[in-house]
Design a protein around this motif. Structure first.
Motif, PDB file in Angstrom:
ATOM      1  N   ARG A  47       0.853  -1.183   0.000  1.00 62.74           N
ATOM      2  CA  ARG A  47       0.000   0.000   0.000  1.00 62.74           C
ATOM      3  C   ARG A  47       0.891   1.235   0.000  1.00 62.74           C
ATOM      4  O   ARG A  47       1.901   1.278   0.699  1.00 62.74           O
ATOM      5  N   CYS A  48       0.523   2.215  -0.786  1.00 58.84           N
ATOM      6  CA  CYS A  48       1.275   3.458  -0.869  1.00 58.84           C
ATOM      7  C   CYS A  48       1.069   4.264   0.417  1.00 58.84           C
ATOM      8  O   CYS A  48      -0.065   4.470   0.848  1.00 58.84           O
ATOM      9  N   THR A  49       2.165   4.703   1.012  1.00 59.95           N
ATOM     10  CA  THR A  49       2.091   5.478   2.252  1.00 59.95           C
ATOM     11  C   THR A  49       2.539   6.920   2.099  1.00 59.95           C
ATOM     12  O   THR A  49       2.290   7.731   2.979  1.00 59.95           O
ATOM     13  N   LYS A  51       3.244  10.231  -0.813  1.00 53.88           N
ATOM     14  CA  LYS A  51       3.157  10.814  -2.157  1.00 53.88           C
ATOM     15  C   LYS A  51       4.563  11.163  -2.619  1.00 53.88           C
ATOM     16  O   LYS A  51       5.351  11.714  -1.859  1.00 53.88           O
ATOM     17  N   LYS A  58      -1.186   7.064  -5.357  1.00 53.24           N
ATOM     18  CA  LYS A  58      -1.821   7.930  -4.362  1.00 53.24           C
ATOM     19  C   LYS A  58      -1.715   7.275  -2.993  1.00 53.24           C
ATOM     20  O   LYS A  58      -1.757   6.046  -2.882  1.00 53.24           O
ATOM     21  N   VAL A  59      -1.600   8.081  -1.952  1.00 54.93           N
ATOM     22  CA  VAL A  59      -1.550   7.557  -0.593  1.00 54.93           C
ATOM     23  C   VAL A  59      -2.792   6.698  -0.353  1.00 54.93           C
ATOM     24  O   VAL A  59      -3.908   7.096  -0.667  1.00 54.93           O
ATOM     25  N   GLY A  60      -2.569   5.504   0.159  1.00 59.40           N
ATOM     26  CA  GLY A  60      -3.650   4.561   0.420  1.00 59.40           C
ATOM     27  C   GLY A  60      -3.915   3.585  -0.714  1.00 59.40           C
ATOM     28  O   GLY A  60      -4.616   2.591  -0.526  1.00 59.40           O
ATOM     29  N   GLU A  61      -3.350   3.853  -1.884  1.00 60.22           N
ATOM     30  CA  GLU A  61      -3.588   2.985  -3.042  1.00 60.22           C
ATOM     31  C   GLU A  61      -2.910   1.626  -2.837  1.00 60.22           C
ATOM     32  O   GLU A  61      -1.744   1.550  -2.456  1.00 60.22           O
ATOM     33  N   ALA A  62      -3.652   0.561  -3.097  1.00 62.15           N
ATOM     34  CA  ALA A  62      -3.122  -0.797  -2.992  1.00 62.15           C
ATOM     35  C   ALA A  62      -2.516  -1.210  -4.326  1.00 62.15           C
ATOM     36  O   ALA A  62      -3.074  -0.909  -5.383  1.00 62.15           O
ATOM     37  N   GLU A  97       4.214   0.415   1.875  1.00 64.16           N
ATOM     38  CA  GLU A  97       4.111  -0.415   3.071  1.00 64.16           C
ATOM     39  C   GLU A  97       3.778  -1.812   2.567  1.00 64.16           C
ATOM     40  O   GLU A  97       2.779  -2.002   1.880  1.00 64.16           O
ATOM     41  N   GLN A  99       2.774  -5.820   2.551  1.00 68.83           N
ATOM     42  CA  GLN A  99       1.789  -6.677   3.206  1.00 68.83           C
ATOM     43  C   GLN A  99       2.053  -8.098   2.752  1.00 68.83           C
ATOM     44  O   GLN A  99       1.419  -8.584   1.830  1.00 68.83           O
TER      45      GLN A  99
END
Length: 122
Positions: A47-49, A51, A58-62, A97, A99
């Motif tokens: 996941r993007c943490t 920018k 984008k932040v939150g993008e998986a 990040e 997973q």
């Protein structure tokens, strides 16, 4: 800004396994690339943490990490390949990040994040 505390075991692994024979920035970059290439068991989710102007994420993008970028593309920092639409795109590993349930993958990515957090560079 709080500094990441030193982790002696991680410092030892980095100096003894990753950058052990690195005498310049290029050799350090190659050491990191080889270490991560060997230890990342792909594919795995991330996941993007953060920018970054060099990345469209984008932040939150998986995303799904599918491999390492070519060594020549990792001379300034580590880039990984992610599935992006119908193609693959290289993005900074430090932006993601991970997973993964795989211990080797988790440790390797955590080593890179630690390196960045300590302010180290090639």
């Amino acid at each position: 800004m709080t500094q990441t505390p030193e982790q002696p075991d991680r410092e030892r692994r980095i100096s003894d396994e990753i950058v052990v024979d690195a005498y310049n920035e290029t050799e350090c970059a190659i050491g990191w690339h080889c270490y991560l290439q060997d230890r990342l068991h792909v594919p795995f989710a991330a996941r993007c943490t953060t920018k970054r102007t060099i990345s469209p994420l984008k932040v939150g993008e998986a995303v799904q990490i599918v491999g390492m970028a070519e060594a020549d593309d990792c001379m300034s920092e580590v880039f990984v390949l992610v599935k992006y639409g119908d193609s693959e795109l290289a993005v900074p590993l430090g932006q993601l990040e991970f997973q993964s349930g795989d211990e080797a993958t988790c440790e390797a990515v955590a080593d890179w994040h630690y390196w960045l957090a300590r302010g180290y560079a090639y």
